[in-house]
Design a protein around this motif. Structure first.
Motif, PDB file in Angstrom:
ATOM      1  N   VAL A  92      46.487  32.913  46.421  1.00  0.00           N
ATOM      2  CA  VAL A  92      45.947  33.283  45.101  1.00  0.00           C
ATOM      3  C   VAL A  92      45.486  32.049  44.343  1.00  0.00           C
ATOM      4  CG1 VAL A  92      46.465  34.437  42.904  1.00  0.00           C
ATOM      5  CG2 VAL A  92      47.096  35.502  45.061  1.00  0.00           C
ATOM      6  N   TYR A 125      43.367  35.639  39.574  1.00  0.00           N
ATOM      7  CA  TYR A 125      42.000  36.192  39.595  1.00  0.00           C
ATOM      8  C   TYR A 125      42.036  37.570  38.952  1.00  0.00           C
ATOM      9  CZ  TYR A 125      37.752  37.765  42.272  1.00  0.00           C
ATOM     10  OH  TYR A 125      36.535  38.233  42.705  1.00  0.00           O
ATOM     11  N   LEU A 127      39.915  40.570  38.238  1.00  0.00           N
ATOM     12  CA  LEU A 127      38.717  41.403  38.406  1.00  0.00           C
ATOM     13  C   LEU A 127      39.075  42.867  38.127  1.00  0.00           C
ATOM     14  CD1 LEU A 127      35.722  41.733  39.354  1.00  0.00           C
ATOM     15  CD2 LEU A 127      36.589  41.970  41.690  1.00  0.00           C
ATOM     16  N   SER A 134      37.961  49.771  43.336  1.00  0.00           N
ATOM     17  CA  SER A 134      36.924  49.642  44.375  1.00  0.00           C
ATOM     18  C   SER A 134      35.543  49.495  43.737  1.00  0.00           C
ATOM     19  CB  SER A 134      36.934  50.857  45.305  1.00  0.00           C
ATOM     20  OG  SER A 134      38.144  50.887  46.036  1.00  0.00           O
ATOM     21  N   ALA A 136      34.099  47.767  41.470  1.00  0.00           N
ATOM     22  CA  ALA A 136      34.386  46.591  40.644  1.00  0.00           C
ATOM     23  C   ALA A 136      33.342  46.356  39.559  1.00  0.00           C
ATOM     24  CB  ALA A 136      34.509  45.365  41.538  1.00  0.00           C
ATOM     25  N   THR A 160      47.724  39.607  40.684  1.00  0.00           N
ATOM     26  CA  THR A 160      48.762  38.900  41.447  1.00  0.00           C
ATOM     27  C   THR A 160      49.163  37.613  40.726  1.00  0.00           C
ATOM     28  OG1 THR A 160      47.844  39.790  43.485  1.00  0.00           O
ATOM     29  CG2 THR A 160      49.298  37.887  43.703  1.00  0.00           C
ATOM     30  N   ARG A 179      24.839  46.618  33.984  1.00  0.00           N
ATOM     31  CA  ARG A 179      25.853  46.875  35.023  1.00  0.00           C
ATOM     32  C   ARG A 179      26.271  45.585  35.722  1.00  0.00           C
ATOM     33  NH1 ARG A 179      28.779  50.816  38.236  1.00  0.00           N
ATOM     34  NH2 ARG A 179      28.638  50.054  40.358  1.00  0.00           N
ATOM     35  N   ARG A 181      24.740  43.087  36.793  1.00  0.00           N
ATOM     36  CA  ARG A 181      24.044  41.875  36.330  1.00  0.00           C
ATOM     37  C   ARG A 181      24.428  41.491  34.899  1.00  0.00           C
ATOM     38  NH1 ARG A 181      17.956  42.253  38.925  1.00  0.00           N
ATOM     39  NH2 ARG A 181      18.656  42.512  41.067  1.00  0.00           N
ATOM     40  N   PHE A 234      29.379  38.903  38.590  1.00  0.00           N
ATOM     41  CA  PHE A 234      29.655  39.814  39.709  1.00  0.00           C
ATOM     42  C   PHE A 234      29.384  39.132  41.050  1.00  0.00           C
ATOM     43  CE2 PHE A 234      28.947  43.453  42.576  1.00  0.00           C
ATOM     44  CZ  PHE A 234      30.128  44.145  42.353  1.00  0.00           C
ATOM     45  N   LYS A 239      31.126  36.601  46.017  1.00  0.00           N
ATOM     46  CA  LYS A 239      31.092  35.421  46.899  1.00  0.00           C
ATOM     47  C   LYS A 239      32.495  34.856  47.089  1.00  0.00           C
ATOM     48  CE  LYS A 239      26.471  33.601  46.168  1.00  0.00           C
ATOM     49  NZ  LYS A 239      25.713  32.776  45.267  1.00  0.00           N
ATOM     50  N   THR A 316      29.769  37.161  54.755  1.00  0.00           N
ATOM     51  CA  THR A 316      30.142  38.461  54.170  1.00  0.00           C
ATOM     52  C   THR A 316      30.645  39.400  55.266  1.00  0.00           C
ATOM     53  OG1 THR A 316      28.512  38.179  52.422  1.00  0.00           O
ATOM     54  CG2 THR A 316      29.284  40.428  52.815  1.00  0.00           C
ATOM     55  N   GLU A 366      42.236  42.792  47.724  1.00  0.00           N
ATOM     56  CA  GLU A 366      40.953  42.111  47.963  1.00  0.00           C
ATOM     57  C   GLU A 366      39.945  43.078  48.604  1.00  0.00           C
ATOM     58  OE1 GLU A 366      40.547  38.068  48.690  1.00  0.00           O
ATOM     59  OE2 GLU A 366      42.472  37.540  47.813  1.00  0.00           O
ATOM     60  N   VAL A 375      31.217  47.314  53.220  1.00  0.00           N
ATOM     61  CA  VAL A 375      30.571  45.988  53.221  1.00  0.00           C
ATOM     62  C   VAL A 375      30.037  45.675  54.621  1.00  0.00           C
ATOM     63  CG1 VAL A 375      31.011  43.504  52.958  1.00  0.00           C
ATOM     64  CG2 VAL A 375      31.980  45.129  51.295  1.00  0.00           C
ATOM     65  N   ARG A 378      26.983  47.854  55.513  1.00  0.00           N
ATOM     66  CA  ARG A 378      25.766  47.418  54.802  1.00  0.00           C
ATOM     67  C   ARG A 378      25.162  46.182  55.477  1.00  0.00           C
ATOM     68  NH1 ARG A 378      27.177  47.992  48.296  1.00  0.00           N
ATOM     69  NH2 ARG A 378      27.314  50.263  48.294  1.00  0.00           N
TER      70      ARG A 378
HETATM   71  N1  CAA Z   1      27.600  37.789  47.753  1.00  0.00           N
HETATM   72  C1  CAA Z   1      26.651  37.622  46.795  1.00  0.00           C
HETATM   73  N2  CAA Z   1      26.138  38.651  46.080  1.00  0.00           N
HETATM   74  C2  CAA Z   1      26.617  39.880  46.350  1.00  0.00           C
HETATM   75  C3  CAA Z   1      27.603  40.114  47.322  1.00  0.00           C
HETATM   76  C4  CAA Z   1      28.083  39.004  48.049  1.00  0.00           C
HETATM   77  N3  CAA Z   1      29.014  39.143  48.987  1.00  0.00           N
HETATM   78  N4  CAA Z   1      27.878  41.427  47.360  1.00  0.00           N
HETATM   79  C5  CAA Z   1      27.084  42.008  46.447  1.00  0.00           C
HETATM   80  N5  CAA Z   1      26.329  41.076  45.839  1.00  0.00           N
HETATM   81  C6  CAA Z   1      25.285  41.286  44.818  1.00  0.00           C
HETATM   82  C7  CAA Z   1      24.210  42.210  45.356  1.00  0.00           C
HETATM   83  O1  CAA Z   1      23.246  41.483  46.063  1.00  0.00           O
HETATM   84  C8  CAA Z   1      23.676  42.808  44.089  1.00  0.00           C
HETATM   85  O2  CAA Z   1      22.800  41.867  43.501  1.00  0.00           O
HETATM   86  P1  CAA Z   1      21.426  42.318  42.772  1.00  0.00           P
HETATM   87  O3  CAA Z   1      21.838  43.025  41.512  1.00  0.00           O
HETATM   88  O4  CAA Z   1      20.730  41.028  42.506  1.00  0.00           O
HETATM   89  O5  CAA Z   1      20.704  43.217  43.733  1.00  0.00           O
HETATM   90  C9  CAA Z   1      24.903  42.915  43.191  1.00  0.00           C
HETATM   91  O6  CAA Z   1      25.857  41.970  43.701  1.00  0.00           O
HETATM   92  C10 CAA Z   1      25.531  44.284  43.216  1.00  0.00           C
HETATM   93  O7  CAA Z   1      25.870  44.572  44.553  1.00  0.00           O
HETATM   94  P2  CAA Z   1      26.081  46.051  45.102  1.00  0.00           P
HETATM   95  O8  CAA Z   1      24.936  46.906  44.657  1.00  0.00           O
HETATM   96  O9  CAA Z   1      26.375  45.960  46.557  1.00  0.00           O
HETATM   97  O10 CAA Z   1      27.381  46.485  44.276  1.00  0.00           O
HETATM   98  P3  CAA Z   1      28.224  47.820  44.324  1.00  0.00           P
HETATM   99  O11 CAA Z   1      28.505  48.252  42.951  1.00  0.00           O
HETATM  100  O12 CAA Z   1      27.614  48.792  45.307  1.00  0.00           O
HETATM  101  O13 CAA Z   1      29.671  47.294  44.906  1.00  0.00           O
HETATM  102  C11 CAA Z   1      31.339  46.782  46.552  1.00  0.00           C
HETATM  103  C12 CAA Z   1      29.843  46.800  46.141  1.00  0.00           C
HETATM  104  C13 CAA Z   1      31.300  46.078  47.892  1.00  0.00           C
HETATM  105  C14 CAA Z   1      31.923  48.176  46.713  1.00  0.00           C
HETATM  106  C15 CAA Z   1      32.143  45.953  45.529  1.00  0.00           C
HETATM  107  O14 CAA Z   1      32.297  46.626  44.301  1.00  0.00           O
HETATM  108  C16 CAA Z   1      33.524  45.586  46.056  1.00  0.00           C
HETATM  109  O15 CAA Z   1      33.680  44.630  46.817  1.00  0.00           O
HETATM  110  N6  CAA Z   1      34.551  46.343  45.624  1.00  0.00           N
HETATM  111  C17 CAA Z   1      35.936  45.970  45.931  1.00  0.00           C
HETATM  112  C18 CAA Z   1      36.458  45.040  44.893  1.00  0.00           C
HETATM  113  C19 CAA Z   1      37.585  44.206  45.386  1.00  0.00           C
HETATM  114  O16 CAA Z   1      37.582  43.701  46.509  1.00  0.00           O
HETATM  115  N7  CAA Z   1      38.553  44.024  44.517  1.00  0.00           N
HETATM  116  C20 CAA Z   1      39.659  43.184  44.842  1.00  0.00           C
HETATM  117  C21 CAA Z   1      40.238  42.618  43.606  1.00  0.00           C
HETATM  118  S1  CAA Z   1      40.985  41.072  43.860  1.00  0.00           S
HETATM  119  C22 CAA Z   1      42.528  41.317  44.510  1.00  0.00           C
HETATM  120  O17 CAA Z   1      42.847  42.312  45.071  1.00  0.00           O
HETATM  121  C23 CAA Z   1      43.328  40.123  44.380  1.00  0.00           C
HETATM  122  C24 CAA Z   1      44.779  40.133  44.631  1.00  0.00           C
HETATM  123  O18 CAA Z   1      45.548  40.696  43.895  1.00  0.00           O
HETATM  124  C25 CAA Z   1      45.305  39.293  45.678  1.00  0.00           C
END
Ligand code: CAA
Length: 386
Positions: A92, A125, A127, A134, A136, A160, A179, A181, A234, A239, A316, A366, A375, A378
């Protein structure tokens, strides 16, 4: 026992040996207590800090150990083999500070990375929210610009090490009409006025790692704490997760390895029907499947770590794949370890029941493994023919 397809560089083997020594001596003996009492393993943190393994990813120029992504994964794997809760200290710290490393100004890096490297504070972190897990991008926490400051209001959930960490990366909406952006990333400090924490969640596993809500009530922070530019939050969040899903894969590997080690030793000791149960083919087949899956998960995780280090275009895909595959393997291997120990496996006399409970979260946080598959799919569909 570990069967490696490729030999790691000596430097990485040395990192593993150093981490294992500390973890066997200082972390493993405290794992059961951290789980039983649901308390943060402070002594393990201190042992990791003394060995400079608490935030190994911080570059040397910011006072850190400067261990690369593969070395950091190996550290996390070794800590998780001993105690999954403790492995969230290096994991973390990387997750929380990665947005600063990836997109922060030099000023932010100089302000916040050295204290993490020195072990003066952990980095969490923020988020997820109660209504944005999911999905996010549907955050509600807001950050409003006011002169040289931003004012934050909202609530984060499932954070965490919340409460124990000194620093927090917080993702908040700066433009509600845009949204994903319209999200920006900030550094918030525990001591900032208006920051407070919910009661620790009562969880199935990783009980030694506190999970709490974080509340922001008119938290006013200097505008210089914006990470990158407004609206980039976002992408910074995504990333970051590309890199740190590799660390969750490593955590899953460690948990599974701990369970396999325990089960392989037990079946050679346990006598039934006049012989060690390791002599029965049914038991051997289970061990073989466990070791085979673990070896495959390790190769995928280390490949993903190499891609993280190089920041490759296909990170990714590899980050999500490693996290998804290794965590599914950890759940299977730990469940089979409990089975191999039979009634004993179901008790707290052995660590495998804890490992099975700890493994479960690696399929959830995560990004759930269902999100990982979104992911991955896609990426597959976007790269047809390339
Ligand atoms: N790298 C760079 N840019 C990215 C990207 C990546 N990996 N993934 C998406 N983007 C960009 C897209 O290109 C898009 O950009 P534009 O607007 O310029 O086109 C923008 O981000 C939006 O992307 P999507 O349309 O794909 O977004 P979405 O709303 O469909 O969501 C998702 C995609 C993959 C479902 C995402 O919401 C996601 O990963 N959800 C899960 C969240 C998550 O992992 N949460 C964990 C919390 S942390 C945690 O758990 C920590 C802990 O306690 C230990």
């Amino acid at each position: 026992m570990v069967f490696d397809a490729y030999r790691l560089p000596e430097e990485h083997e040395a990192i593993r040996a150093a981490a294992r020594e500390v973890c066997d001596a200082e972390v493993a003996p405290r794992a059961a207590e951290a789980d039983d009492t649901a308390t943060f393993p402070q002594a393990s943190y201190e042992a990791l800090r003394a060995a400079d393994l608490h935030a190994p990813h911080v570059p040397e120029e910011y006072g850190g150990a400067g261990i690369d992504a593969l070395g950091t994964a190996i550290v996390i794997e070794e800590v998780a083999r001993a105690c999954a809760s403790s492995s969230l200290i290096p994991a973390v710290n990387k997750l929380g500070s990665m947005p600063v490393l990836l997109a922060g100004s030099e000023e932010l890096k100089r302000a916040y990375l050295p204290p993490v490297a020195a072990g003066e504070g952990m980095f969490s972190y923020c988020l997820s929210e109660p209504e944005a897990g999911s999905d996010a991008a549907s955050l509600k926490t807001k950050a409003v610009r006011d002169g040289d400051a931003y004012v934050l209001n909202g609530a984060k959930r499932w954070i965490t090490n919340a409460g124990d960490s000194k620093f927090y990366t917080v993702f908040a909406v700066t433009d509600p009409s845009a949204r994903s952006r319209g999200i920006s990333a900030f550094v918030v400090e525990k001591e900032d006025e208006g920051v407070s924490f919910g009661a620790p969640e009562r969880k199935l596993g990783i009980k030694g790692s506190p999970t709490r809500e974080v509340f922001f009530d008119n938290v006013r922070i200097p505008a210089s704490r914006l990470i990158g530019n407004e609206g980039e939050g976002f992408k910074i969040a995504m990333k970051t997760l590309d890199h740190t899903r590799v660390t969750i894969a490593a955590q899953a590997l460690g948990i599974a390895q701990g369970a396999l080690d325990c089960a392989a030793a037990y079946v050679q000791e346990r006598q039934q029907f006049g012989r060690a149960i390791a002599e029965f083919q049914g038991v051997q087949f289970m061990l073989a499947d466990m070791a085979m899956k673990l070896a495959a998960a390790r190769q995928l995780t280390y490949a993903a770590a190499a891609k993280s280090e190089r920041n490759d275009d296909d990170l990714t895909f590899f980050g999500a794949s490693a996290k998804c595959f290794a965590s599914d393997v950890a759940m299977e291997v730990t469940t089979d370890a409990v089975q191999l120990l039979g009634g004993y496996g179901y008790t707290k006399d052995f660590p495998v029941e804890r490992m099975m409970r700890d493994a479960k979260i690696t399929q959830i946080y995560e990004g759930t493994n269902q999100v990982q598959r979104i992911v991955i799919a896609r990426q597959v569909l976007a790269n047809v023919g390339s």
